[in-house]
Design a protein around this motif. Structure first.
Motif, PDB file in Angstrom:
ATOM      1  N   LEU A  60       2.849  -1.172  -1.482  1.00 40.21           N
ATOM      2  CA  LEU A  60       2.582  -1.075  -0.044  1.00 40.21           C
ATOM      3  C   LEU A  60       3.860  -1.353   0.740  1.00 40.21           C
ATOM      4  O   LEU A  60       4.165  -0.680   1.723  1.00 40.21           O
TER       5      LEU A  60
ATOM      6  N   ALA B  31       6.013   1.687   0.659  1.00 38.15           N
ATOM      7  CA  ALA B  31       5.492   2.770   1.492  1.00 38.15           C
ATOM      8  C   ALA B  31       5.719   2.472   2.968  1.00 38.15           C
ATOM      9  O   ALA B  31       6.145   3.351   3.739  1.00 38.15           O
TER      10      ALA B  31
ATOM     11  N   ILE C  93       1.291   4.523  -6.761  1.00 41.79           N
ATOM     12  CA  ILE C  93       0.656   3.963  -5.566  1.00 41.79           C
ATOM     13  C   ILE C  93       1.585   4.125  -4.367  1.00 41.79           C
ATOM     14  O   ILE C  93       1.158   4.525  -3.285  1.00 41.79           O
TER      15      ILE C  93
ATOM     16  N   THR D 274       0.655   6.349  -1.092  1.00 44.76           N
ATOM     17  CA  THR D 274       0.498   5.595   0.154  1.00 44.76           C
ATOM     18  C   THR D 274       1.471   6.096   1.224  1.00 44.76           C
ATOM     19  O   THR D 274       1.130   6.205   2.402  1.00 44.76           O
TER      20      THR D 274
ATOM     21  N   ILE E 197      -5.776   4.276   0.780  1.00 46.82           N
ATOM     22  CA  ILE E 197      -4.962   3.383  -0.039  1.00 46.82           C
ATOM     23  C   ILE E 197      -5.779   2.840  -1.207  1.00 46.82           C
ATOM     24  O   ILE E 197      -5.288   2.745  -2.331  1.00 46.82           O
TER      25      ILE E 197
ATOM     26  N   ALA F  10      -5.568   5.306  -3.803  1.00 48.67           N
ATOM     27  CA  ALA F  10      -4.280   5.295  -4.492  1.00 48.67           C
ATOM     28  C   ALA F  10      -4.219   4.159  -5.503  1.00 48.67           C
ATOM     29  O   ALA F  10      -3.766   4.335  -6.638  1.00 48.67           O
TER      30      ALA F  10
END
Lengths: 323, 347
Positions: free
Chosen positions: A103, A106, A195, A199, A237, A240
């Protein structure tokens, strides 16, 4: 405005349909339908052959196959519990480490990154996804594990020795660098690119107008991310993350190299364990008779676990969508 | 039209070229342990005869499965099949080459060949009964060697393997508690320690974990300079592994005592014999459906027995004694027959 565009699209497709040959259309429909059916058939075939292969083991041990910790080839006693626990715990560690980092990547790439840095970082992350898993396994065993033992396992074990709870969970009797935690870390590195890049795409798709208006009323970057972007992207998300989890659950080669391959339940995350996939990778070559059936049954269970994860993901997404 | 005739001519040319070049290709599958030497033999054989061997090292059980399903011309296995199984499947079994398994160690200050162990102590270490290097049983065997008061980490092969099968066969022969405990097999339930995948996985763990002990094939330990220990053999002598002690283990063996030469060379008598020595085997059908392919297989191994010894030695394998090779050739002639009932290998 919207209605008008829809009308326009409708008429356009209509004209296209009329002008083209109906046989070509039908052929196209048939071809795409059979492609879709083929996937279903392959899936059904795999499930059927795994159930067929695993059935003797399920018949022999019944429900006890899932709860038993035995895996003794000489006495033909098999149980899946150790492997199930190892699979779930290594995948959970991978998510705990991997999701925040993904995260972060991203958000940095879409919100904070200067334009000149964007492409190199994004490309590097995508390259990570292209590294074959055997490379991660070899690197994990030969490079990462010795460093991990020296700089993490040994100091941590010395620090926590004698302390309740932590003295068990983070204590390694044999600081070899391999174990459930190492497997989790390697898995985290492997799922981060998935991921992170999904994202990033999701965040990129959020209309700029939303973000701009938030900034316009004086929000800070953190507030924009927390209150505007995350609620918008939340469901996607989760999707993902679930994709990453799917990979972590089924990853075979890399895990086999670094998990230590012991059929024992251990309270410490530094201790060796095994996962369903690593057990199959280790023993399938030389398996005969009931052992082969037991490995097939393990395959069924892994399939079931992955399937359950996907179902839970769907339910989560559905719940978020209705709110 | 012109293009067509060109194509036709080209097709003819290809066809005429293909016919004389149709050299025999035999396929085999099985044990991973002899794979390096089989590959080397195959390479030299192809150079000399233009016939090729396609060997897939998929593991011994896989090799047995494949030859039973008749998808390959021969199967290869580290653990010999028993007489009744050979009878049932109609296979002829013979050894090709031998190797040894050695205990490798990582103890600070202890050099290769310095540590001495008995089979029983080795079994107790892998059983978890001896957990410290300073244990009186180990110290008693190693006066003058400084051993640390540290926990031993046994390292084993996590993948099913002929090496494990040989190693556990030996431990079962020398230790009652091993026999009634983990037992013999390509993968057993290890009470203590850590598993590494393949020889390289075991070697990496032993190198990384202080005070560990593992077992790998001799060639692997030697080529990678991993310290190994001496073992006490059946005659009570301590020996170090090398080609001489492997050959000594084979010298006193009675190969005819088991059907298909399926004897174990572990714990053999002889002052010089290394106790964890093992041959690896080939399986071919007695009355093959494709006799010409099996004839090629026999030709290949006949060539190997004539010319392959040096290549085996270079890779730290041990060639079979000459007398045994002759016995094997006699077996081929006596047992492997074509459809006409004549032996496939006539020379």
């Amino acid at each position: 405005m919207v209605a008008l565009t829809q009308d326009l699209v409708m008429t356009r497709t209509d004209t296209v349909r009329r002008s083209s040959k109906p046989t070509a259309d039908r052929l196209f429909r048939l071809a795409s339908l059979s492609s879709a059916l083929l996937v279903l058939m392959v899936l059904a075939g795999i499930v059927a052959s795994m159930i067929y292969g695993g059935l003797p083991a399920f018949q022999e041990f019944g429900f006890g196959f899932i709860t038993s910790t035995a895996w003794d080839v000489n006495r033909d006693q098999y149980g899946a519990w150790v492997a199930i626990v190892g699979t779930l715990s290594s995948a959970s560690i991978a998510l705990i480490i991997g999701v925040p980092i993904s995260l972060g990547i991203a958000i940095f790439l879409t919100q904070l990154c200067p334009a000149w840095l964007k492409r190199p970082v994004a490309t590097t992350i995508e390259l990570l996804a292209a590294v074959p898993s055997i490379i991660y396994g070899m690197w994990g065993l030969f490079v990462f594990a010795p460093l991990f033992a020296k700089f993490v396992q040994i100091p941590t074990s010395q620090l926590v020795e004698g302390i309740p709870f932590f003295g068990t969970v983070l204590y390694s009797r044999v600081p070899s660098g391999v174990g459930v935690l190492t497997a989790g870390i390697i898995l985290a590195i492997m799922i981060i690119p998935f991921i992170a890049s999904i994202t990033r795409d999701i965040l990129d798709q959020i209309p700029t107008i939303l973000r701009e208006s938030a900034y316009g009323i004086g929000c800070t970057t953190w507030e924009v991310v927390r209150h505007v972007l995350m609620p918008q992207a939340g469901v996607s998300i989760i999707g993902a993350v679930m994709l990453g989890l799917g990979r972590a659950l089924g990853e075979t080669m890399a895990v086999t190299f670094v998990i230590g391959n012991a059929n024992r339940l251990s309270a410490s995350i530094f201790d060796p364990g095994s996962t369903i996939a690593s057990r199959i990778a280790n023993e399938f070559n030389e398996a005969l008779g009931l052992q082969l059936n037991a490995l097939m049954a393990l395959g069924c269970i892994l399939f079931l676990v992955t399937f359950t994860v996907l179902v839970i993901a769907r339910i989560l997404i559905a719940r978020v969508q209705t709110h | 039209m012109k293009i067509l005739s060109y194509a036709f001519a080209a097709g003819l040319a290809v066809a005429s070229m293909a016919t004389p070049a149709a050299a025999a290709e035999i396929t085999g599958a099985g044990a991973t342990f002899p794979f390096p030497v089989y590959a080397k033999w195959a390479e030299a054989y192809k150079k000399e005869t233009n016939n090729s061997l396609n060997y897939q090292s998929i593991g011994s059980s896989g090799g047995i499965r494949q030859i039973r399903a008749k998808t390959v011309d021969f199967g290869a296995t580290d653990a010999p099949l028993k007489g009744e199984e050979l009878q049932k499947d109609g296979f002829v079994q013979f050894p090709t080459v031998m190797g040894g398994v050695v205990p490798v160690i990582n103890i600070q200050g202890v050099e290769t060949r310095q540590l001495k162990l008995t089979g029983e102590v080795l079994a107790d270490i892998f059983n978890g009964k001896i957990s410290k290097w300073s244990d009186a049983k180990i110290a008693g065997l190693n006066q003058g060697v400084k051993l640390p008061d540290a926990t031993i980490t046994p390292v084993y092969r996590s993948d099913g393997s002929g090496t494990t099968s040989v190693f556990t066969t030996y431990l079962s022969q020398v230790s009652e508690s091993w026999k009634s405990g983990p037992g013999v097999g390509a993968s057993v339930q290890w009470p203590v320690g850590q598993g590494g995948k393949g020889n390289e996985g075991v070697a990496a763990l032993v190198k990384q974990v202080p005070n560990s002990i593992g077992y790998v094939e001799y060639a692997y330990a030697k080529q990678n300079n991993i310290p190994y220990a001496q073992l006490q053999n059946k005659n009570g002598k301590f020996v170090a592994p090398d080609d001489k002690t492997f050959q000594a283990a084979a010298a006193n063996a009675d190969w005819k005592s088991a059907p298909g030469f399926g004897i174990s060379l572990t714990n053999q008598a002889g002052d010089e014999a290394w106790p964890i020595t093992a041959p690896t085997f080939i399986l071919v059908p007695k009355n093959p459906e494709k006799p010409e392919q099996v004839a090629e297989v026999l030709k290949f191994f006949d060539w190997v027995f004539n010319k392959g010894d040096q290549m085996a030695v270079e890779l730290d394998y041990v060639p079979l004694p000459a007398a045994l090779k002759q016995q094997i050739r006699d077996t081929w002639k006596a047992e492997i027959k074509g459809k006409d009932g004549q032996p496939l290998l006539r020379s």
